[in-house]
Design a protein around this motif. Structure first.
Motif, PDB file in Angstrom:
ATOM      1  N   ALA A 190       2.153  12.028   4.927  1.00 30.66           N
ATOM      2  CA  ALA A 190       3.097  11.402   4.040  1.00 30.66           C
ATOM      3  C   ALA A 190       2.999   9.808   4.162  1.00 30.66           C
ATOM      4  O   ALA A 190       3.122   9.232   3.070  1.00 30.66           O
ATOM      5  N   ALA A 191       2.492   9.399   5.290  1.00 34.81           N
ATOM      6  CA  ALA A 191       2.450   7.877   5.427  1.00 34.81           C
ATOM      7  C   ALA A 191       1.261   7.597   4.650  1.00 34.81           C
ATOM      8  O   ALA A 191       1.210   6.580   4.125  1.00 34.81           O
ATOM      9  N   ALA A 192      -0.070   8.292   4.711  1.00 35.34           N
ATOM     10  CA  ALA A 192      -1.271   7.801   4.245  1.00 35.34           C
ATOM     11  C   ALA A 192      -0.929   7.849   2.596  1.00 35.34           C
ATOM     12  O   ALA A 192      -1.545   6.967   2.000  1.00 35.34           O
ATOM     13  N   PHE A 193      -0.361   8.961   1.996  1.00 36.90           N
ATOM     14  CA  PHE A 193      -0.255   8.727   0.838  1.00 36.90           C
ATOM     15  C   PHE A 193       0.729   7.642   0.338  1.00 36.90           C
ATOM     16  O   PHE A 193       0.489   7.137  -0.766  1.00 36.90           O
ATOM     17  N   THR A 194       1.701   7.367   1.184  1.00 37.42           N
ATOM     18  CA  THR A 194       2.893   6.285   0.730  1.00 37.42           C
ATOM     19  C   THR A 194       1.940   4.986   0.818  1.00 37.42           C
ATOM     20  O   THR A 194       2.057   3.998  -0.360  1.00 37.42           O
ATOM     21  N   LYS A 195       1.014   4.955   1.590  1.00 46.40           N
ATOM     22  CA  LYS A 195       0.112   3.549   1.716  1.00 46.40           C
ATOM     23  C   LYS A 195      -0.612   3.525   0.539  1.00 46.40           C
ATOM     24  O   LYS A 195      -0.761   2.369  -0.189  1.00 46.40           O
ATOM     25  N   GLU A 196      -1.303   4.645  -0.179  1.00 46.58           N
ATOM     26  CA  GLU A 196      -1.740   4.558  -1.165  1.00 46.58           C
ATOM     27  C   GLU A 196      -0.873   4.071  -2.461  1.00 46.58           C
ATOM     28  O   GLU A 196      -1.289   3.398  -3.392  1.00 46.58           O
ATOM     29  N   LEU A 197      -0.048   4.602  -2.424  1.00 45.38           N
ATOM     30  CA  LEU A 197       1.147   4.669  -3.610  1.00 45.38           C
ATOM     31  C   LEU A 197       1.544   3.238  -3.811  1.00 45.38           C
ATOM     32  O   LEU A 197       1.794   2.605  -4.720  1.00 45.38           O
ATOM     33  N   LEU A 198       1.581   2.368  -2.447  1.00 44.12           N
ATOM     34  CA  LEU A 198       2.184   1.059  -2.659  1.00 44.12           C
ATOM     35  C   LEU A 198       1.020   0.011  -3.314  1.00 44.12           C
ATOM     36  O   LEU A 198       1.434  -0.741  -3.735  1.00 44.12           O
ATOM     37  N   GLY A 199      -0.076   0.608  -3.447  1.00 44.72           N
ATOM     38  CA  GLY A 199      -1.244  -0.151  -4.219  1.00 44.72           C
ATOM     39  C   GLY A 199      -0.792  -0.007  -6.013  1.00 44.72           C
ATOM     40  O   GLY A 199      -1.205  -0.951  -6.528  1.00 44.72           O
ATOM     41  N   TYR A 200       0.139   0.873  -6.227  1.00 43.85           N
ATOM     42  CA  TYR A 200       0.221   0.744  -7.499  1.00 43.85           C
ATOM     43  C   TYR A 200       1.607   0.305  -7.893  1.00 43.85           C
ATOM     44  O   TYR A 200       1.918   0.111  -8.990  1.00 43.85           O
ATOM     45  N   VAL A 201       2.721  -0.089  -6.867  1.00 45.59           N
ATOM     46  CA  VAL A 201       3.849  -0.566  -7.157  1.00 45.59           C
ATOM     47  C   VAL A 201       3.861  -1.903  -7.872  1.00 45.59           C
ATOM     48  O   VAL A 201       4.617  -1.969  -8.920  1.00 45.59           O
ATOM     49  N   PRO A 202       2.835  -2.891  -7.675  1.00 52.03           N
ATOM     50  CA  PRO A 202       3.191  -4.230  -8.350  1.00 52.03           C
ATOM     51  C   PRO A 202       2.974  -3.912  -9.749  1.00 52.03           C
ATOM     52  O   PRO A 202       3.519  -4.806 -10.782  1.00 52.03           O
ATOM     53  N   LYS A 203       2.398  -2.967 -10.304  1.00 50.68           N
ATOM     54  CA  LYS A 203       2.257  -2.884 -11.907  1.00 50.68           C
ATOM     55  C   LYS A 203       3.646  -2.898 -12.824  1.00 50.68           C
ATOM     56  O   LYS A 203       3.681  -3.071 -13.904  1.00 50.68           O
ATOM     57  N   GLY A 204       4.472  -2.020 -11.950  1.00 49.33           N
ATOM     58  CA  GLY A 204       5.970  -1.986 -12.611  1.00 49.33           C
ATOM     59  C   GLY A 204       7.177  -2.351 -12.086  1.00 49.33           C
ATOM     60  O   GLY A 204       8.471  -2.133 -12.356  1.00 49.33           O
ATOM     61  N   ILE A 205       6.738  -3.113 -10.936  1.00 48.52           N
ATOM     62  CA  ILE A 205       7.884  -3.542 -10.108  1.00 48.52           C
ATOM     63  C   ILE A 205       8.998  -4.359 -10.647  1.00 48.52           C
ATOM     64  O   ILE A 205      10.157  -4.311 -10.473  1.00 48.52           O
ATOM     65  N   SER A 206       8.421  -5.271 -11.467  1.00 46.02           N
ATOM     66  CA  SER A 206       9.508  -6.305 -11.929  1.00 46.02           C
ATOM     67  C   SER A 206      10.378  -5.601 -13.016  1.00 46.02           C
ATOM     68  O   SER A 206      11.586  -6.269 -13.361  1.00 46.02           O
ATOM     69  N   GLN A 207      10.052  -4.385 -13.555  1.00 49.55           N
ATOM     70  CA  GLN A 207      11.077  -3.699 -14.435  1.00 49.55           C
ATOM     71  C   GLN A 207      12.012  -2.954 -13.781  1.00 49.55           C
ATOM     72  O   GLN A 207      13.270  -2.563 -14.289  1.00 49.55           O
ATOM     73  N   GLU A 208      12.226  -2.708 -12.304  1.00 46.79           N
ATOM     74  CA  GLU A 208      12.967  -2.110 -11.653  1.00 46.79           C
ATOM     75  C   GLU A 208      14.286  -3.028 -11.280  1.00 46.79           C
ATOM     76  O   GLU A 208      14.136  -4.229 -11.221  1.00 46.79           O
TER      77      GLU A 208
END
Length: 312
Positions: A145-163
């Protein structure tokens, strides 16, 4: 939140949980649950996983993937050997909840967290939510779960400003809870006024002698249950073994009182401190609530109070 109030927009709750496999979802130990996600390009979390496992002897012993032969899903009706507790109800409960809700896994901490801090939940499957639990898969499932989350965080900046800002969402939740508290306080105030009209001065003083703890506070520090949760509990034989605070608070505040207003509901939440871990304090809190709800019972204790006053 205090430090990054104007910039914090998402929260992650990463951990382990019990899976609910089905024909539609072939869930196995070590799998990762999320509501919906698709990682683009070549997934890297398996690389992160293997790198973390291979760091040293301790990480290999703690986080390596167990042998596939230990991934065993027992039939619902399977019972333990003779002289051991039966487990036939656990698998049935898992299947019933999955059928009603479509749940993929079972996890307790996130249910309370979501009431105060909206977040994304990432879970590694370490067992099948039945009584055949062991810790063999916990290390690998947590690391997956932690490894998956680490990769997921790489996609976060693409839509974070809309949150939305987490502070704004939490403020909205606090407003809702404050409205609930005010409504509760209003009911309590009305009840106190009613009691003051019917009790004598000695009865009031006797009643107050039992208020030796702030028992309400230790109930209310638990978050309210998320809408739609905790409803299964009255149909579950496992509740008697559960004792989870969020479930208990939900039953006290909503379920029991709503089901029969004529029933007197009293409670006490044990905590690991001097105030909430004492038998005399427990008994006083229970009696105080009972006398609050049924003041006519004070006549039974009044003679003892007259002899002992506050030392009762």
């Amino acid at each position: 939140m205090r430090t990054f109030r104007d910039s914090l927009r998402i929260g992650l709750m990463v951990g382990i949980s019990g899976g609910a496999p089905s024909v539609e979802h072939d869930i196995r130990l070590g799998d990762i649950i999320m509501r919906a996600v698709e990682l683009y390009d070549d997934p890297q979390y398996l690389v992160y996983l293997q790198e973390a496992i291979g760091k040293n002897k301790w990480t290999r012993n703690t986080f390596s993937r167990p042998d596939v032969d230990t991934d065993r899903l027992f039939k619902i009706e399977y019972e333990h050997p003779e002289n051991e507790a039966s487990c036939d109800q656990y698998g049935k409960t898992r299947e019933a909840i999955h059928k009603d809700t479509g749940a993929l896994c079972f996890e307790m901490e996130a249910a309370g967290l979501m009431a105060d801090f909206p977040c994304l939940v990432v879970q590694g499957i370490c067992d099948y939510a039945d009584s055949h639990k062991n810790k063999q898969w916990q290390g690998y499932a947590a690391l997956a779960a932690a490894a998956f989350t680490k990769e997921l965080l790489g996609y976060v900046p693409k839509g974070i400003s809309q949150e939305s800002l987490v502070a704004d969402m939490c403020s909205l939740l606090e407003d809702i809870k404050e409205d609930q508290r005010k409504a509760f306080d209003q009911r309590e105030s009305h009840h106190r006024e009613k009691m003051e009209r019917v009790l004598t001065e000695d009865q009031r003083r006797c009643h107050q002698a039992f208020k030796t703890s702030t028992y309400e506070k230790f109930k209310n520090i638990n978050p309210n249950c998320v809408e739609g949760t905790c409803e299964w509990v009255l149909n579950s034989p496992e509740y008697l073994q559960c004792g989870k605070s969020v479930l208990a608070k939900s039953l006290i505040d909503s379920v029991f009182r709503a089901s029969d207003p004529n029933v007197s509901i009293v409670y006490f939440f044990f905590k690991d401190n001097d105030e909430q871990n004492n038998l005399a304090t427990t008994l006083c809190a229970v009696l105080y609530q009972l006398f609050s709800l049924q003041p006519q019972l004070l006549r039974h204790v009044l003679p003892f109070w007259e002899r002992n006053k506050e030392k009762i």
